[in-house]
Write an enzyme that holds these catalytic residues in place. Structure first.
Site, PDB file in Angstrom:
ATOM      1  CB  SER A 128      69.400  42.416  27.031  1.00  0.00           C
ATOM      2  OG  SER A 128      69.412  43.553  26.500  1.00  0.00           O
ATOM      3  N   GLY A 130      65.500  43.697  23.621  1.00  0.00           N
ATOM      4  CA  GLY A 130      63.874  43.980  23.119  1.00  0.00           C
ATOM      5  C   GLY A 130      63.217  43.023  22.424  1.00  0.00           C
ATOM      6  CE  LYS A 183      68.068  42.470  30.242  1.00  0.00           C
ATOM      7  NZ  LYS A 183      67.082  43.381  30.750  1.00  0.00           N
ATOM      8  CG  HIS A 186      72.280  44.709  30.099  1.00  0.00           C
ATOM      9  ND1 HIS A 186      71.153  45.394  29.904  1.00  0.00           N
ATOM     10  CD2 HIS A 186      72.981  44.400  28.932  1.00  0.00           C
ATOM     11  CE1 HIS A 186      71.143  45.573  28.551  1.00  0.00           C
ATOM     12  NE2 HIS A 186      72.220  44.948  27.835  1.00  0.00           N
ATOM     13  CG  ASN A 187      68.177  46.415  32.181  1.00  0.00           C
ATOM     14  OD1 ASN A 187      68.607  45.556  31.455  1.00  0.00           O
ATOM     15  ND2 ASN A 187      66.877  46.490  32.455  1.00  0.00           N
ATOM     16  CD  GLU A 190      68.725  49.434  28.735  1.00  0.00           C
ATOM     17  OE1 GLU A 190      68.883  48.213  28.609  1.00  0.00           O
ATOM     18  OE2 GLU A 190      67.697  49.699  28.826  1.00  0.00           O
ATOM     19  CG  HIS A 452      80.447  56.348  65.213  1.00  0.00           C
ATOM     20  ND1 HIS A 452      79.790  55.408  65.711  1.00  0.00           N
ATOM     21  CD2 HIS A 452      79.787  57.741  65.183  1.00  0.00           C
ATOM     22  CE1 HIS A 452      78.554  55.874  65.978  1.00  0.00           C
ATOM     23  NE2 HIS A 452      78.600  57.217  65.571  1.00  0.00           N
TER      24      HIS A 452
HETATM   25  C1  6PG Z   1      66.932  45.192  27.428  1.00  0.00           C
HETATM   26  C2  6PG Z   1      66.314  46.278  28.273  1.00  0.00           C
HETATM   27  C3  6PG Z   1      64.847  45.958  28.512  1.00  0.00           C
HETATM   28  C4  6PG Z   1      64.213  47.013  29.764  1.00  0.00           C
HETATM   29  C5  6PG Z   1      63.665  48.088  28.999  1.00  0.00           C
HETATM   30  C6  6PG Z   1      63.020  49.011  29.802  1.00  0.00           C
HETATM   31  O1  6PG Z   1      68.008  44.816  28.058  1.00  0.00           O
HETATM   32  O2  6PG Z   1      66.315  44.648  26.643  1.00  0.00           O
HETATM   33  O3  6PG Z   1      67.177  46.607  29.358  1.00  0.00           O
HETATM   34  O4  6PG Z   1      64.996  44.721  29.554  1.00  0.00           O
HETATM   35  O5  6PG Z   1      63.104  46.416  30.409  1.00  0.00           O
HETATM   36  O6  6PG Z   1      64.536  48.866  28.426  1.00  0.00           O
HETATM   37  O7  6PG Z   1      63.767  49.617  30.685  1.00  0.00           O
HETATM   38  P1  6PG Z   1      62.995  50.890  31.610  1.00  0.00           P
HETATM   39  O8  6PG Z   1      61.571  51.033  31.086  1.00  0.00           O
HETATM   40  O9  6PG Z   1      63.386  50.938  32.893  1.00  0.00           O
HETATM   41  O10 6PG Z   1      63.854  52.112  30.831  1.00  0.00           O
END
Ligand code: 6PG
Length: 480
Positions: A128, A130, A183, A186-187, A190, A452
């Site tokens: 993670s 970017g 991960k 994590h998303n 996010e 049930h």
């Molecule tokens: C990270 C992000 C990354 C993710 C993008 C796009 O941890 O660097 O989570 O992995 O792929 O942020 O996510 P979406 O397109 O689903 O918003």
């Protein structure tokens, strides 16, 4: 064999990761890409990196010292499988293949099993941060075998982000798909974090009439307190941005339809299968879906709202309420996310140290925040903590913030401003802390139409009421 680590797939993430690796003492990096031009471009643009370019998989394998270690940075799905197939042909038992993409964890479990049969190690590693993170230090969540961690650990530690206390943001999460599972969550977190921030912005803007630039200042201010985080920081930057073409705030000219590449949906789908109520993450994911149906939104414009102007009396007081509501909802989102990791570990037999997970999220990743130190403290104190939100620091914050949180949800509801993440987090909070839930009635209904069965609060056993007979109660087989 001159290189100790290789990277396959030289799009932006792969190139940046390769450059990051090359910049660390002791690493020599072999690079390979399906089309030769990308490899040539990278090598020419960065002579300082000392890359060892390869133009076939054989050459790539020959350029790596043993155990050969390669990180795949290609698209999740088919392209990843294709590269694994090629690497397996040229690698030997004991070598290590790392998938650094955003793979769906069941795929990682499947791949690990298949690759292990050849004696080669397969590691699914969530990365993670970017493009910027890949270059300067990401947060890394590797799964895979203990054996692979011996070689891979030092390499990944050399490129990972470093937390304030000097600890690198990487830890061996657990076996096979554990890294990609973490991960994924994590998303999901996010998504929730982003949606909560977006709701906070919307409520402040519509309730107080503040401009995006003024709200940017508010977020910048919040970023000096308990909400301090990367996402709050970049929110201020986005809100401050002015569109060069129109002179309007950029946020006002961006189409209001949120995209998603699927990791949020995976988090929710997995949570549904595990029976873990990650309602904040789910609402954040659904909010993106709702926004992305312009045809439905167009038709639905005819539906009435409350018909009143939304104008708060005390703007500063409202902003502070929203801040507290945001913090409380954020606690719930993380609590739900960690609950999913706990449940996933139990289901898939992973030993995951939740405190270690919170620590490697403190820097490098998208959800990096001061807050994660508090989560680490909570798990240090009580490793088996069943509900993160009940840890003293968080329980105290929820106690302090709940009145504001309720006021914000009431205001949003009365004004007809959607706040799905704020309100669902509050509903979760109230549901979890309730003495008694109307689930009892649901059990009664289930027993009525489907026999049930239900349990009683006052005695052991499983029961059924003869609803279509004389309505007496009998003991029954437990059918759940
Ligand atoms: C990270 C992000 C990354 C993710 C993008 C796009 O941890 O660097 O989570 O992995 O792929 O942020 O996510 P979406 O397109 O689903 O918003």
């Amino acid at each position: 064999a001159a290189a100790n680590i290789g990277v396959v797939g030289l799009a932006v993430m792969g190139s940046n990761l390769a450059r990051n690796l090359a910049s660390r003492e002791g690493n020599t990096v072999a690079v390979y890409n399906r089309s030769r031009t990308k490899t040539d471009e990278l090598v020419q643009a960065h002579p300082e990196a000392g890359f060892v370019p390869a133009f076939s998989y054989e050459e790539f394998a020959a350029s790596l010292s043993k155990p050969r270690t390669a990180i795949i940075m290609v698209k999740a799905g088919g392209p990843t499988d294709a590269v694994i197939d090629e690497l397996v042909k040229v690698f030997e038992p004991g070598d290590i293949i790392v998938d650094g993409g955003n793979a769906y964890f069941p795929d990682t479990i499947r791949r690990e099993k298949a690759v292990r049969e050849t004696g080669i190690n397969f590691v699914g590693a969530g990365i993670s941060g970017g493009e910027e993170g890949a270059l300067n230090g990401p947060s890394i969540m590797p799964g895979g075998s203990d054996e692979s961690w011996v070689t891979l650990g030092p390499i990944l530690k050399s490129i990972a982000a470093v937390a304030d206390d000097g600890e690198p943001c990487v830890t061996h999460i657990g076996h096979d798909g554990a890294g990609h599972f973490v991960k994924m969550v994590h998303n999901g977190i996010e998504y929730a974090d982003m949606q909560l921030i977006a709701e906070a912005y919307d409520l402040i803007r519509r309730g107080t009439g503040r401009t995006p630039a003024e709200i940017a200042d508010i977020f910048a201010e919040w970023n000096t307190g308990e909400l301090e985080s990367y996402l709050i920081e970049i929110t201020a930057e986005v809100l401050r941005q002015v569109d060069a073409e129109t002179g309007k705030p950029l946020v006002d000219v961006i189409l209001d339809q949120a995209g998603a590449k699927g990791t949020g949906a995976w988090t929710v789908q997995t949570a549904l299968s595990l029976g873990v109520p990650v309602s904040g993450i789910a609402e954040a994911t659904f909010a993106r879906s709702l926004s992305s149906h312009p045809e439905q939104r167009e038709v639905a414009r005819v539906l009435p709202g409350p018909g009143t102007e939304f104008q708060v009396d005390d703007a500063d007081g409202f902003v502070e309420d929203v801040r507290q509501a945001l913090f409380a909802s954020k606690i719930i989102a993380y609590s739900q996310g960690f609950d999913e990791i706990r449940a996933g570990a139990a289901e898939y037999n992973w030993t995951i140290d939740l405190g270690a997970v919170s620590k490697i999220w403190r820097a490098g990743c998208i959800i990096r925040a001061q807050f994660l130190n508090r989560i680490a403290d909570a798990y240090a104190e009580q490793p088996e903590l069943p509900v993160l939100a009940t840890a003293p620091y968080f329980a105290d914050a929820l106690t302090r913030g709940q009145a504001a949180w309720r006021r914000v949800v009431i205001a949003a509801t009365q004004a007809g401003i959607p706040s799905p993440a704020f309100s669902s987090s509050l509903a979760y909070y109230d549901g979890l802390r309730a003495d008694r839930l109307p689930a009892a009635l649901v059990q009664g209904q289930r027993d009525f139409f489907g026999a049930h069965t239900y349990k009683r609060i006052d005695k052991e056993g499983t029961f059924h009421t003869l609803w279509s007979g004389d309505r007496t109660e009998i003991e029954a087989e437990d059918t759940h």
